[in-house]
Motif scaffolding. Structure first.
Motif, mmCIF file in Angstrom:
data_model
loop_
_atom_site.group_PDB
_atom_site.id
_atom_site.type_symbol
_atom_site.label_atom_id
_atom_site.label_comp_id
_atom_site.label_asym_id
_atom_site.label_seq_id
_atom_site.Cartn_x
_atom_site.Cartn_y
_atom_site.Cartn_z
ATOM 1 N N THR A 135 -3.789 6.170 -6.186
ATOM 2 C CA THR A 135 -4.743 5.834 -5.124
ATOM 3 C C THR A 135 -5.069 4.349 -5.198
ATOM 4 O O THR A 135 -4.768 3.679 -6.186
ATOM 5 N N ARG B 95 0.837 -1.206 0.000
ATOM 6 C CA ARG B 95 0.000 0.000 0.000
ATOM 7 C C ARG B 95 0.868 1.251 0.000
ATOM 8 O O ARG B 95 0.597 2.215 -0.733
ATOM 9 N N ASP B 96 1.923 1.260 0.814
ATOM 10 C CA ASP B 96 2.809 2.425 0.855
ATOM 11 C C ASP B 96 3.485 2.650 -0.497
ATOM 12 O O ASP B 96 3.696 3.796 -0.925
ATOM 13 N N GLU C 238 -5.190 9.626 7.440
ATOM 14 C CA GLU C 238 -6.503 9.008 7.406
ATOM 15 C C GLU C 238 -6.809 8.466 6.015
ATOM 16 O O GLU C 238 -6.373 9.022 5.005
ATOM 17 N N GLU C 239 -7.563 7.376 5.964
ATOM 18 C CA GLU C 239 -8.102 6.867 4.713
ATOM 19 C C GLU C 239 -9.429 6.181 4.995
ATOM 20 O O GLU C 239 -9.861 6.093 6.143
ATOM 21 N N ARG D 69 -13.710 6.987 8.252
ATOM 22 C CA ARG D 69 -12.325 7.452 8.110
ATOM 23 C C ARG D 69 -11.508 6.897 9.282
ATOM 24 O O ARG D 69 -11.848 7.091 10.458
ATOM 25 N N ARG E 202 -0.089 7.658 10.684
ATOM 26 C CA ARG E 202 -0.411 7.484 9.272
ATOM 27 C C ARG E 202 -1.593 8.378 8.905
ATOM 28 O O ARG E 202 -2.462 8.633 9.739
ATOM 29 N N ARG F 287 -7.250 5.419 10.577
ATOM 30 C CA ARG F 287 -5.808 5.427 10.326
ATOM 31 C C ARG F 287 -5.300 3.995 10.453
ATOM 32 O O ARG F 287 -5.505 3.365 11.504
ATOM 33 N N THR G 113 1.103 4.417 -2.840
ATOM 34 C CA THR G 113 1.000 5.837 -2.481
ATOM 35 C C THR G 113 2.248 6.595 -2.912
ATOM 36 O O THR G 113 2.163 7.724 -3.418
ATOM 37 N N SER H 293 -8.960 2.411 1.509
ATOM 38 C CA SER H 293 -8.893 3.202 0.274
ATOM 39 C C SER H 293 -8.341 4.592 0.543
ATOM 40 O O SER H 293 -8.715 5.239 1.530
ATOM 41 N N THR H 294 -7.484 5.044 -0.370
ATOM 42 C CA THR H 294 -6.950 6.407 -0.313
ATOM 43 C C THR H 294 -7.668 7.333 -1.284
ATOM 44 O O THR H 294 -7.158 8.413 -1.604
#
Length: 420
Positions: free
Chosen positions: A226, A217-218, A320-321, A304, A318, A306, A221, A340-341
């Motif tokens: 996204t 995931r990182d 929020e997403e 929302r 981290r 973290r 990003t 999800s971002t």
């Protein structure tokens, strides 16, 4: 258009399509066998391995055709990446006539196998069987919009026992510079390559096998993309409005603290416990698309949060997403979870529809396996495995382009009987 045949009015377009792959194949004398191989993949037949395809495409020259096709797939040194690039250069413009690319879909697929010598075969989870068994597994990246999708990258996952076995690697022709990589690492490499190749970007969609990997995931990003990815119910999260404790003030002794922290009273919760604690009004029914017989709908909450995985090693919380949760009516507990971002302003309905767009990869694999013969290659080597897959994707790409050229039905032309 039925995926198992080539209508006569498409034959000239099919020949031109395969001809366009010629430069990627390296030599012009490979175009004719490539055309025969792709035709064999598209023509009717229960088995799409080399011998039965040779009998179908050249019944009067079976042995010579078998040798030609076998050399093309198992021996010839051409670039799978170049062929897939040529395929997408022909297919993506047809797709984009129906709208921009919206999603990059990561997935893997398994092929049950017997024995131990086929490249990458091991006892591992096989989605086709729904259990652990002897199989090969490949990781793919597909691009999609509302109209269709197309695989643009495909690579065999090499289990660590294989990666460390020099003898088996040599016999199977595994490239010397290929080291062990996890499936999320392979997927991230495919995403980076797609960016470098200038493929139109989209949000990254993946199931929990990838979404639970924080580094994956990182990595998405960090590439400026996204995602909407599945996670497990045990994934640790900070509930809405909460975050780890701030870095402690320096006491003046020793090294100044640099990391956020948590305590017995202040700690993250699992996604399952988060869902259980949400109020009744957090859940809403959402319809995401029309199914075969009825609209597809379920009950969802979107909050929302973290992500909290090992954030006690970080200097800051981290960001929020979204945490999207599905709890279908009648079920005792939630069944699916996503992170999800996508922007904080997105609607719940749009978030659900994006998450559910991953279903397209299931259709890709259904046709690639059942109609095109993706899992029918009988050789044992690395090169043959990937060459066969590349020409399967090329054949599927031709079908995608042909379908994209068919004008959509007007409202008056659409069938109205149930199931349409």
């Amino acid at each position: 258009m039925a995926p198992s045949s080539i209508p006569s009015d498409s034959e000239s377009r099919f020949s031109a399509y395969v001809e366009a792959l010629g430069a990627a194949l390296g030599h012009s004398d490979r175009i004719a066998p490539a055309r025969r191989y792709c035709a064999g993949l598209l023509l009717p037949g229960d088995r799409k391995s080399i011998e039965p395809m040779a009998a179908r495409v050249e019944p009067g020259r079976v042995q010579a055709t078998h040798q030609s096709l076998h050399h093309l797939i198992a021996k010839a040194d051409w670039s799978d990446r170049a062929v897939l690039a040529a395929v997408r250069s022909r297919v993506l413009p047809a797709l984009e006539q129906h709208g921009p690319i919206q999603a990059w879909i990561i997935d893997d697929t398994g092929f049950p196998k017997k024995g131990t010598q086929s490249v990458g075969v091991a006892r591992q989870y096989c989605g086709q069987l729904g259990k652990q068994d002897n199989c090969q597994v490949a990781v793919s990246l597909s691009v999609a919009n509302d109209h269709a999708s197309l695989p643009v990258a495909y690579r065999l996952y090499l289990p660590q026992a294989w990666a460390e076995d020099a003898d088996r690697r040599a016999k199977a022709g595994v490239p010397d510079d290929l080291d062990f990589a996890t499936k999320p690492q392979i997927a991230l490499e495919q995403i980076r390559a797609a960016q470098a190749d200038g493929i139109p970007p989209g949000m990254v969609l993946a199931d929990a096998g990838y979404g639970v990997d924080t580094a994956f995931r990182d990595g998405i990003t960090a590439l400026g993309l996204t995602y909407v990815v599945g996670i497990q119910s045990s994934t640790s999260l900070w509930p809405p409005g909460q975050a780890p404790l701030p870095v402690k003030p320096w006491s003046g002794r020793g090294r100044p603290p640099t990391r956020v922290s948590r305590s017995a009273e202040h700690k993250p919760v699992s996604a399952r416990d988060l869902a259980a604690g949400l109020p009744k009004e957090a859940w809403r029914r959402v319809t995401w698309r029309q199914g075969t017989h009825a609209p597809l709908a379920s009950r969802f909450a979107a909050v929302r949060v973290r992500p909290a995985h090992r954030d006690y090693k970080a200097a800051t919380p981290r960001p929020e997403e979204w945490c999207l949760i599905e709890w279908p009516p009648g079920e005792a507990e939630p069944t699916k979870f996503w992170l999800s971002t996508l922007p904080a302003t997105i609607s719940r309905t749009a978030l659900v529809r994006h998450a559910m767009q991953r279903w397209r990869i299931e259709r890709d694999y259904q046709e690639l396996k059942q109609e095109i013969g993706l899992g029918h290659y009988e050789g044992r080597g690395w090169r043959g495995f990937h060459h066969h897959a590349s020409l399967c994707i090329a054949s599927y790409g031709f079908l995608v382009a042909e379908r994209a050229a068919i004008p959509p039905l007007s409202r008056a032309q659409r069938p109205t009987h149930p199931g349409t």
